[in-house]
Design a protein around this motif. Sequence first.
Motif, PDB file in Angstrom:
ATOM      1  N   UNK A 138       3.067  -4.304  -9.863  1.00 28.89           N
ATOM      2  CA  UNK A 138       3.256  -4.892  -8.533  1.00 28.89           C
ATOM      3  C   UNK A 138       2.334  -4.227  -7.513  1.00 28.89           C
ATOM      4  N   UNK A 139       2.157  -2.911  -7.654  1.00 30.64           N
ATOM      5  CA  UNK A 139       1.229  -2.227  -6.725  1.00 30.64           C
ATOM      6  C   UNK A 139      -0.170  -2.818  -6.872  1.00 30.64           C
ATOM      7  N   UNK A 144      -1.432  -2.171  -3.232  1.00 33.04           N
ATOM      8  CA  UNK A 144      -0.683  -1.160  -2.462  1.00 33.04           C
ATOM      9  C   UNK A 144      -0.847   0.215  -3.102  1.00 33.04           C
ATOM     10  N   UNK A 145      -1.031   1.213  -2.265  1.00 32.55           N
ATOM     11  CA  UNK A 145      -1.122   2.602  -2.723  1.00 32.55           C
ATOM     12  C   UNK A 145       0.277   3.196  -2.830  1.00 32.55           C
ATOM     13  N   UNK A 146       0.485   4.000  -3.850  1.00 29.91           N
ATOM     14  CA  UNK A 146       1.765   4.691  -3.991  1.00 29.91           C
ATOM     15  C   UNK A 146       1.801   5.866  -3.020  1.00 29.91           C
ATOM     16  N   UNK A 147       2.801   5.884  -2.145  1.00 27.00           N
ATOM     17  CA  UNK A 147       2.888   7.016  -1.214  1.00 27.00           C
ATOM     18  C   UNK A 147       4.121   7.881  -1.464  1.00 27.00           C
TER      19      UNK A 147
ATOM     20  N   UNK B   5      -5.139  -8.899   0.813  1.00 22.86           N
ATOM     21  CA  UNK B   5      -3.816  -8.324   1.081  1.00 22.86           C
ATOM     22  C   UNK B   5      -3.038  -9.261   1.987  1.00 22.86           C
ATOM     23  N   UNK B   6      -1.760  -9.296   1.767  1.00 25.65           N
ATOM     24  CA  UNK B   6      -0.919 -10.242   2.472  1.00 25.65           C
ATOM     25  C   UNK B   6      -0.420  -9.676   3.787  1.00 25.65           C
ATOM     26  N   UNK B  29       7.781   0.811  -5.052  1.00 22.22           N
ATOM     27  CA  UNK B  29       6.375   0.417  -4.889  1.00 22.22           C
ATOM     28  C   UNK B  29       5.711   1.275  -3.809  1.00 22.22           C
ATOM     29  N   UNK B  30       6.368   1.390  -2.671  1.00 24.39           N
ATOM     30  CA  UNK B  30       5.871   2.276  -1.611  1.00 24.39           C
ATOM     31  C   UNK B  30       6.989   2.442  -0.585  1.00 24.39           C
ATOM     32  N   UNK B  31       6.813   3.411   0.304  1.00 28.26           N
ATOM     33  CA  UNK B  31       7.920   3.704   1.229  1.00 28.26           C
ATOM     34  C   UNK B  31       8.163   2.567   2.216  1.00 28.26           C
ATOM     35  N   UNK B  32       7.140   1.803   2.563  1.00 33.86           N
ATOM     36  CA  UNK B  32       7.402   0.706   3.508  1.00 33.86           C
ATOM     37  C   UNK B  32       8.178  -0.420   2.834  1.00 33.86           C
ATOM     38  N   UNK B  33       7.975  -0.613   1.526  1.00 34.56           N
ATOM     39  CA  UNK B  33       8.782  -1.591   0.808  1.00 34.56           C
ATOM     40  C   UNK B  33      10.230  -1.115   0.733  1.00 34.56           C
TER      41      UNK B  33
END
Lengths: 182, 378
Positions: A138-139, A144-147, B5-6, B29-33
């Motif tokens: 999905x990344x 999207x970067x993994x943070x 990018x969306x 996936x990431x912190x904003x998600x």
Amino acid sequence: MSSTTEIETHTKTITLKTADRKLFTLPEPVAMEFKTVKSFFDDNPDASSHTVVPLPNVNLGELEKISFCCEAQLDFRSRGESAKDESKAQQKKFLKQQTNDELKSLILAANYLDIADLLNVLNQEAADRIKNKSVEYVRRFFGIENDYTPEEEAKVRAENAWAFEGVDPDSDVDPDEDVMMN
Amino acid sequence: MPPPSFPSDITEDILQFLPVKSLVRFKLVCSSWRSLISSSQFRKTHFNRAFQNPKLSTHKALLSTPSGFMVLDPRKPFGDDGGTMVNLTFPLEREDGHLRIVGSCNGLVCLVLDGKRDFFLWNPSTGDCNKLPEACTPAGEWYVHGFGYDSSSEDYKVVLVTTYVHITTTGTGTLCRIEAEVAIFSLKRNSWRIFEEVNKVIRRLPRWDCDSFPESTFLNGAIHWINDIVGTIIAFDLASETTCEFQAASPRSGFFNMDLGVLGGCLCLIHDCYTDPYCVELWVMKEYGVETSWTKLCNLVNPDNALYGIDDFAWYDFYTTLCLCNSEDDAFILIRSRTELIRFNGRGEALEKVCICNYSDNCDGIAFVESMVSANDP
């Protein structure tokens, strides 16, 4: 120049100019499915159907596909309830042919052109493609970067272990090249 | 060419189409998600969409044993030793003791520490968990509780009925007075309040002895309890806060071990009958509230007979309902004697069985739907 005026509305066309400087002509009822185009004419009452509508945020490729979809949907809609299954099947077939990258481009185009129904269908397709995939997949799909730190990541995985089971294994194929096989 | 990018609203629209399991995983996936998926607005929109399309929802069952929790997917066979069941850790710190299941609704499960008044709301799918503030009524002898959703105020409520026994010694002997008090918790207001109208019906709620745990069932906006001495069902409507009472199945003497549940969206009742021959029956109230609509679904065929060829019903057997597995083939799962899970087909024949805890332990179970509903903020 012909002296005939466009009496029959089904031959009336609109011309669009794309980001890659191409001109694309399509029937007026189809063009009016694009809210962005409709707004152009609403905001410019002096414009005629000969006026070229500038669409700087969409390329010809996407426009052609979207126009094809919308025209087909309009046609099915005019045929009523009986065409519903056929309409769904045609849409499904079309979607299957799109790679992930192509799907993403269509989503952005449909969003820019403001075609709510089509955008919904495209978003649902994107959701269906990712729902059983891994976090890494999905990344890559969304760029999207993994943070998360490794510790944070381990914690989230442990707390929700059940959600990480039964996930499709990531293949060697780049997700941008993926096409639905079934 | 880098992937386009969306904008965030498109990302959000795509995420809204995902099932709960995917959303829980994609928090990583990431912190904003994670922030987006956990946000109140996202959860509400997702739940409302799911509510409109019940066919898309996934139903599971939660089992609570003294040694921990398990989640069962009713569509899967139990597997050897219940191998397809998934262990789940309760996310909050709490006192030792068995967490008993009070009720479940919209994906939230309400639990209480056995014999105490420590209540929790938990969404087993997302892990969201909330310890409720202490009840406003004092501790008493017995508790009867229920949990449900009040759609008129869009609020989740917990009902606690406490029985007090006042013993006074007079010159001639002892006087024993029994009183009941009702407290209602509102998740929206995050507080308890005393419910003043403790009427005759509420006083007919079963007074359980300390070994037995009174179960409640939420359906059609009301919490239901069964009084198996008299054979009636008491319903407390959460919106109007009124009570009513109706007959449980056909009026007949010799009922024991009754349990109430929901099958196929209808109240269902399981009870054994010490008639000759002994039998265990499953009934369904096809039209809610209409006593004449009670219909017998089937007699349970003794599972030990079907599975092992043993003939007698053990006298200590009793069944509690768990869930409907699959509306296509009318199969359902029951818990027997709080120790075993048994899957039956629509004719009451046992298909498979698994032991989930020791005989002296107590297993509770309840069906729940996978949802994004928050346990903290409705």
